[in-house]
Design a protein around this motif. Structure first.
Motif, PDB file in Angstrom:
ATOM      1  N   TYR A 205     -28.948 -17.545 -28.866  1.00 37.85           N
ATOM      2  CA  TYR A 205     -27.947 -17.754 -29.903  1.00 37.85           C
ATOM      3  C   TYR A 205     -28.546 -18.246 -31.225  1.00 37.85           C
ATOM      4  O   TYR A 205     -27.807 -18.539 -32.160  1.00 37.85           O
ATOM      5  CB  TYR A 205     -26.895 -18.744 -29.416  1.00 37.85           C
ATOM      6  CG  TYR A 205     -26.236 -18.318 -28.120  1.00 37.85           C
ATOM      7  CD1 TYR A 205     -25.617 -17.083 -28.017  1.00 37.85           C
ATOM      8  CD2 TYR A 205     -26.251 -19.142 -27.003  1.00 37.85           C
ATOM      9  CE1 TYR A 205     -25.024 -16.671 -26.833  1.00 37.85           C
ATOM     10  CE2 TYR A 205     -25.659 -18.738 -25.814  1.00 37.85           C
ATOM     11  CZ  TYR A 205     -25.055 -17.511 -25.736  1.00 37.85           C
ATOM     12  OH  TYR A 205     -24.477 -17.112 -24.560  1.00 37.85           O
TER      13      TYR A 205
ATOM     14  N   ARG B 160     -29.133  -9.251 -33.225  1.00 39.50           N
ATOM     15  CA  ARG B 160     -28.746 -10.316 -34.137  1.00 39.50           C
ATOM     16  C   ARG B 160     -29.250  -9.925 -35.526  1.00 39.50           C
ATOM     17  O   ARG B 160     -30.367  -9.440 -35.668  1.00 39.50           O
ATOM     18  CB  ARG B 160     -29.356 -11.647 -33.696  1.00 39.50           C
ATOM     19  CG  ARG B 160     -28.839 -12.114 -32.338  1.00 39.50           C
ATOM     20  CD  ARG B 160     -29.767 -13.132 -31.714  1.00 39.50           C
ATOM     21  NE  ARG B 160     -31.066 -12.527 -31.400  1.00 39.50           N
ATOM     22  CZ  ARG B 160     -32.104 -13.216 -30.919  1.00 39.50           C
ATOM     23  NH1 ARG B 160     -31.993 -14.501 -30.710  1.00 39.50           N
ATOM     24  NH2 ARG B 160     -33.228 -12.597 -30.657  1.00 39.50           N
TER      25      ARG B 160
ATOM     26  N   ILE C 101     -25.061 -22.901 -27.490  1.00 34.79           N
ATOM     27  CA  ILE C 101     -26.038 -22.563 -28.520  1.00 34.79           C
ATOM     28  C   ILE C 101     -27.276 -23.424 -28.375  1.00 34.79           C
ATOM     29  O   ILE C 101     -28.412 -22.955 -28.514  1.00 34.79           O
ATOM     30  CB  ILE C 101     -25.413 -22.736 -29.917  1.00 34.79           C
ATOM     31  CG1 ILE C 101     -24.251 -21.756 -30.094  1.00 34.79           C
ATOM     32  CG2 ILE C 101     -26.456 -22.544 -31.008  1.00 34.79           C
ATOM     33  CD1 ILE C 101     -23.522 -21.909 -31.412  1.00 34.79           C
TER      34      ILE C 101
ATOM     35  N   ILE D 171     -18.818 -18.970 -29.291  1.00 36.64           N
ATOM     36  CA  ILE D 171     -19.645 -19.667 -28.301  1.00 36.64           C
ATOM     37  C   ILE D 171     -19.559 -21.176 -28.502  1.00 36.64           C
ATOM     38  O   ILE D 171     -19.737 -21.668 -29.614  1.00 36.64           O
ATOM     39  CB  ILE D 171     -21.115 -19.215 -28.428  1.00 36.64           C
ATOM     40  CG1 ILE D 171     -21.202 -17.696 -28.328  1.00 36.64           C
ATOM     41  CG2 ILE D 171     -21.973 -19.867 -27.367  1.00 36.64           C
ATOM     42  CD1 ILE D 171     -22.534 -17.136 -28.742  1.00 36.64           C
TER      43      ILE D 171
END
Length: 263
Positions: free
Chosen positions: A96, A148, A90, A85
């Motif tokens: 993110y 995540r 981000i 990315i």
């Protein structure tokens, strides 16, 4: 022993709780008669209500992503992937990163109950929208679930950082006035401008909003607007991490095994 020395000794004691250390700093803030320190201590104890005043050390950007992928024939379970990315993506999207605005007691509870990894689910459609940034998607796979993953040591590091900042701050205050921690009510043992400089250098590193409508800008504190952190659906306040250990069987393929990276 002076209050400053007590705080310094407790900062180096691995068994001394961060919450108790912050309560000592609350006493110090009252004796210094310094509002920004009072606000920082309250936020660390009770949690940060707004994302704009969340310190950098409570934001984690280096994440491991884990997901289930399938293309109608093959199915990858707990596949580890790293989205390629661009940096500006981000910064613009909270998906993110992981933010930890909880009070220190809640963070300590996380470290006590999770000895390995923490998983934070994300919508599978969000992963599918990454498209070109996730290699497995370019091979025709669709993400069916994702999360995540971070090691619990990242949360331990947040607590350690708070202790270190407190230690550095008290060293600087002691250098200005060794008896500052024992000042009587109404005294000003260290000038306000000096406190601003020490607080900015050792606690906020010039990038922290001290509280509602206050921002440190390197020269002092000025008014600013705040946005409520609860606006974000990725806010981690009050999150429940039951069963939060990450799977250890990373990248297991349910159907036929083959190297997906070289397909």
């Amino acid at each position: 022993m002076s209050l400053l020395r007590q705080i310094q000794d407790n900062s180096c004691n691995p068994d001394f709780q961060v919450a108790d250390l912050l309560r000592q700093c609350k006493i110090l803030a009252a004796r210094l008669d310094y509002e920004p320190l009072k606000i920082w201590v309250e936020n660390e104890l009770n949690g940060y209500p707004n994302k704009e005043n969340l310190p950098e050390y409570r934001i984690i950007k280096k994440l491991v992503w884990q997901g289930d992928f399938m293309n109608g024939v093959y199915h990858y379970k707990n596949y580890i992937f790293y989205p390629n990315i661009p940096e500006h993506f981000i910064e613009e999207s909270e998906i993110y990163i992981l933010s930890f605005p909880q009070g220190v007691s809640s963070l300590k509870q996380l470290t006590d109950t999770h000895k390995s990894d923490l998983r934070f689910p994300v919508p599978s459609e969000a992963v599918n929208m990454m498209g070109q940034f996730v290699k497995i998607l370019s091979l025709g796979y669709v993400c069916t679930s994702a999360a995540r993953v971070i090691n619990v040591s990242s949360v331990v590091n947040i607590l350690d950082t708070i202790k270190t900042k407190i230690l550095d701050f008290t060293f600087e205050i002691e250098a200005e006035n060794p008896e500052a921690g024992n000042a009587k009510f109404g005294e000003k043992p260290v000038p306000e401008t000096t406190l601003d400089k020490i607080f900015g250098d050792k606690i906020t590193v010039n990038n922290y909003h001290t509280g509602d409508n206050i921002r440190y800008n390197g020269d002092g504190f000025t008014a600013t607007n705040q946005k409520n952190m609860s606006d974000s659906k990725y806010d981690q306040r009050g999150a429940i991490f039951s069963g939060g250990f990450a799977e250890t069987n990373y990248g297991k393929m349910v159907e036929t095994q083959y190297n997906i990276e070289t397909q």
